[in-house]
Design a protein around this motif. Structure first.
Motif, PDB file in Angstrom:
ATOM      1  N   PRO A  39       5.450  -3.251 -14.738  1.00  0.00           N
ATOM      2  CA  PRO A  39       6.482  -3.956 -13.975  1.00  0.00           C
ATOM      3  C   PRO A  39       6.352  -3.737 -12.462  1.00  0.00           C
ATOM      4  N   VAL A  40       5.902  -2.561 -12.059  1.00  0.00           N
ATOM      5  CA  VAL A  40       5.686  -2.315 -10.630  1.00  0.00           C
ATOM      6  C   VAL A  40       4.555  -3.210 -10.136  1.00  0.00           C
ATOM      7  N   ALA A  41       3.497  -3.340 -10.928  1.00  0.00           N
ATOM      8  CA  ALA A  41       2.374  -4.199 -10.552  1.00  0.00           C
ATOM      9  C   ALA A  41       2.823  -5.651 -10.386  1.00  0.00           C
ATOM     10  N   ASP A  42       3.753  -6.091 -11.219  1.00  0.00           N
ATOM     11  CA  ASP A  42       4.259  -7.461 -11.097  1.00  0.00           C
ATOM     12  C   ASP A  42       4.944  -7.674  -9.743  1.00  0.00           C
ATOM     13  N   ILE A  43       5.710  -6.692  -9.314  1.00  0.00           N
ATOM     14  CA  ILE A  43       6.402  -6.799  -8.023  1.00  0.00           C
ATOM     15  C   ILE A  43       5.395  -6.717  -6.875  1.00  0.00           C
ATOM     16  N   VAL A  44       4.460  -5.797  -6.967  1.00  0.00           N
ATOM     17  CA  VAL A  44       3.439  -5.664  -5.929  1.00  0.00           C
ATOM     18  C   VAL A  44       2.616  -6.951  -5.843  1.00  0.00           C
ATOM     19  N   SER A  45       2.354  -7.560  -6.969  1.00  0.00           N
ATOM     20  CA  SER A  45       1.636  -8.835  -6.996  1.00  0.00           C
ATOM     21  C   SER A  45       2.406  -9.908  -6.222  1.00  0.00           C
ATOM     22  N   GLU A  46       3.707  -9.959  -6.414  1.00  0.00           N
ATOM     23  CA  GLU A  46       4.541 -10.921  -5.678  1.00  0.00           C
ATOM     24  C   GLU A  46       4.450 -10.688  -4.172  1.00  0.00           C
ATOM     25  N   VAL A  47       4.523  -9.431  -3.765  1.00  0.00           N
ATOM     26  CA  VAL A  47       4.442  -9.085  -2.341  1.00  0.00           C
ATOM     27  C   VAL A  47       3.079  -9.480  -1.784  1.00  0.00           C
ATOM     28  N   CYS A  48       2.024  -9.185  -2.534  1.00  0.00           N
ATOM     29  CA  CYS A  48       0.670  -9.524  -2.084  1.00  0.00           C
ATOM     30  C   CYS A  48       0.468 -11.038  -2.010  1.00  0.00           C
ATOM     31  N   GLN A  54       7.304   6.265  -9.224  1.00  0.00           N
ATOM     32  CA  GLN A  54       6.449   7.454  -9.265  1.00  0.00           C
ATOM     33  C   GLN A  54       5.920   7.713 -10.674  1.00  0.00           C
ATOM     34  N   ASN A  55       6.284   6.869 -11.615  1.00  0.00           N
ATOM     35  CA  ASN A  55       5.972   7.087 -13.015  1.00  0.00           C
ATOM     36  C   ASN A  55       4.884   6.108 -13.468  1.00  0.00           C
ATOM     37  N   PRO A  56       3.700   6.603 -13.837  1.00  0.00           N
ATOM     38  CA  PRO A  56       2.632   5.707 -14.298  1.00  0.00           C
ATOM     39  C   PRO A  56       2.999   4.886 -15.527  1.00  0.00           C
ATOM     40  N   ARG A 109       0.821  -1.216   0.000  1.00  0.00           N
ATOM     41  CA  ARG A 109       0.000   0.000   0.000  1.00  0.00           C
ATOM     42  C   ARG A 109       0.856   1.267   0.000  1.00  0.00           C
ATOM     43  N   ALA A 110       2.041   1.193   0.580  1.00  0.00           N
ATOM     44  CA  ALA A 110       2.859   2.392   0.782  1.00  0.00           C
ATOM     45  C   ALA A 110       3.878   2.649  -0.323  1.00  0.00           C
ATOM     46  N   VAL A 111       3.863   1.876  -1.380  1.00  0.00           N
ATOM     47  CA  VAL A 111       4.896   2.015  -2.422  1.00  0.00           C
ATOM     48  C   VAL A 111       5.007   3.454  -2.915  1.00  0.00           C
ATOM     49  N   ARG A 112       3.900   4.049  -3.300  1.00  0.00           N
ATOM     50  CA  ARG A 112       3.948   5.422  -3.847  1.00  0.00           C
ATOM     51  C   ARG A 112       4.385   6.425  -2.795  1.00  0.00           C
ATOM     52  N   PHE A 113       3.829   6.327  -1.603  1.00  0.00           N
ATOM     53  CA  PHE A 113       4.175   7.256  -0.532  1.00  0.00           C
ATOM     54  C   PHE A 113       5.669   7.172  -0.210  1.00  0.00           C
ATOM     55  N   LEU A 114       6.177   5.955  -0.069  1.00  0.00           N
ATOM     56  CA  LEU A 114       7.594   5.772   0.238  1.00  0.00           C
ATOM     57  C   LEU A 114       8.478   6.277  -0.899  1.00  0.00           C
ATOM     58  N   ALA A 115       8.051   6.040  -2.129  1.00  0.00           N
ATOM     59  CA  ALA A 115       8.836   6.516  -3.274  1.00  0.00           C
ATOM     60  C   ALA A 115       8.932   8.038  -3.265  1.00  0.00           C
ATOM     61  N   LEU A 116       7.841   8.706  -2.915  1.00  0.00           N
ATOM     62  CA  LEU A 116       7.866  10.170  -2.833  1.00  0.00           C
ATOM     63  C   LEU A 116       8.833  10.660  -1.756  1.00  0.00           C
ATOM     64  N   ALA A 159      -7.736  -4.236  -8.461  1.00  0.00           N
ATOM     65  CA  ALA A 159      -7.045  -3.165  -9.197  1.00  0.00           C
ATOM     66  C   ALA A 159      -5.887  -3.698 -10.037  1.00  0.00           C
ATOM     67  N   GLU A 160      -5.771  -5.022 -10.118  1.00  0.00           N
ATOM     68  CA  GLU A 160      -4.695  -5.675 -10.872  1.00  0.00           C
ATOM     69  C   GLU A 160      -3.319  -5.198 -10.418  1.00  0.00           C
ATOM     70  N   TYR A 161      -3.205  -4.919  -9.126  1.00  0.00           N
ATOM     71  CA  TYR A 161      -1.955  -4.562  -8.451  1.00  0.00           C
ATOM     72  C   TYR A 161      -1.352  -3.252  -8.957  1.00  0.00           C
ATOM     73  N   GLN A 162      -2.180  -2.418  -9.553  1.00  0.00           N
ATOM     74  CA  GLN A 162      -1.739  -1.124 -10.073  1.00  0.00           C
ATOM     75  C   GLN A 162      -1.732  -0.086  -8.947  1.00  0.00           C
ATOM     76  N   ILE A 163      -0.565   0.393  -8.578  1.00  0.00           N
ATOM     77  CA  ILE A 163      -0.469   1.341  -7.464  1.00  0.00           C
ATOM     78  C   ILE A 163      -1.026   2.710  -7.814  1.00  0.00           C
ATOM     79  N   PHE A 164      -1.269   2.967  -9.090  1.00  0.00           N
ATOM     80  CA  PHE A 164      -1.822   4.257  -9.509  1.00  0.00           C
ATOM     81  C   PHE A 164      -3.347   4.212  -9.638  1.00  0.00           C
ATOM     82  N   ASP A 165      -3.939   3.059  -9.410  1.00  0.00           N
ATOM     83  CA  ASP A 165      -5.390   2.910  -9.478  1.00  0.00           C
ATOM     84  C   ASP A 165      -6.036   3.693  -8.332  1.00  0.00           C
ATOM     85  N   SER A 166      -7.119   4.386  -8.619  1.00  0.00           N
ATOM     86  CA  SER A 166      -7.767   5.216  -7.592  1.00  0.00           C
ATOM     87  C   SER A 166      -8.283   4.383  -6.421  1.00  0.00           C
TER      88      SER A 166
END
Length: 135
Positions: free
Chosen positions: A57-66, A50-52, A21-28, A107-114
């Motif tokens: 590829p970010v979703a693939d990593i987040v999927s692994e973590v989830c 931070q780049n949509p 959940r914190a990927v974007r916040f931590l990246a900032l 959200a298909e592990y998309q960190i930019f999904d609302s």
């Protein structure tokens, strides 16, 4: 002993869900808690989080973590019938972790999904799990 192992699995799952959940916040903030090997394999750097345009590829990593978090929850739930329910408050974060992991899957592990950005704890589900004495 079983209750401690269960609590440890739930705590790990809760932490992994929080990392996802914190990927974007931590990246900032200039921090990354995703596995460095996975980041390297995908050819990603901090600024890519931070780049949509690098969402896949970010979703693939987040999927692994989830998925790892789900494995820990499954391990914890194997002990559901043998743990002392006096420790139920310690086990309830499993319910919240499930909510977050379900939302990521939708959200298909998309960190930019609302849905990911606006997700809030499902207090009603937490209350219901507590009332049923389930986690």
């Amino acid at each position: 002993e079983v209750s401690c192992e269960t609590a440890e699995s739930i705590a790990t799952a809760w932490a992994l869900a929080g990392i996802a959940r914190a990927v974007r916040f931590l990246a900032l903030a200039g921090r990354v808690m995703l596995p460095t090997a996975a980041m390297s394999n995908q050819g990603l750097a901090l600024q890519d989080l931070q780049n949509p345009e690098t969402a896949k590829p970010v979703a693939d990593i987040v999927s692994e973590v989830c998925n790892l978090a789900r494995d820990h929850l499954a391990k914890a739930r194997e002990n559901r019938n043998t743990v002392d329910l006096k420790g139920l408050p310690i086990f309830l974060p499993a319910t919240l972790a499930d909510s977050y992991l379900d939302m990521f899957a939708r959200a298909e592990y998309q960190i930019f999904d609302s849905r990911v950005i606006r997700q809030r704890p499902n207090v009603a589900r937490l209350w219901w799990s507590n009332w049923r004495k389930r986690y």
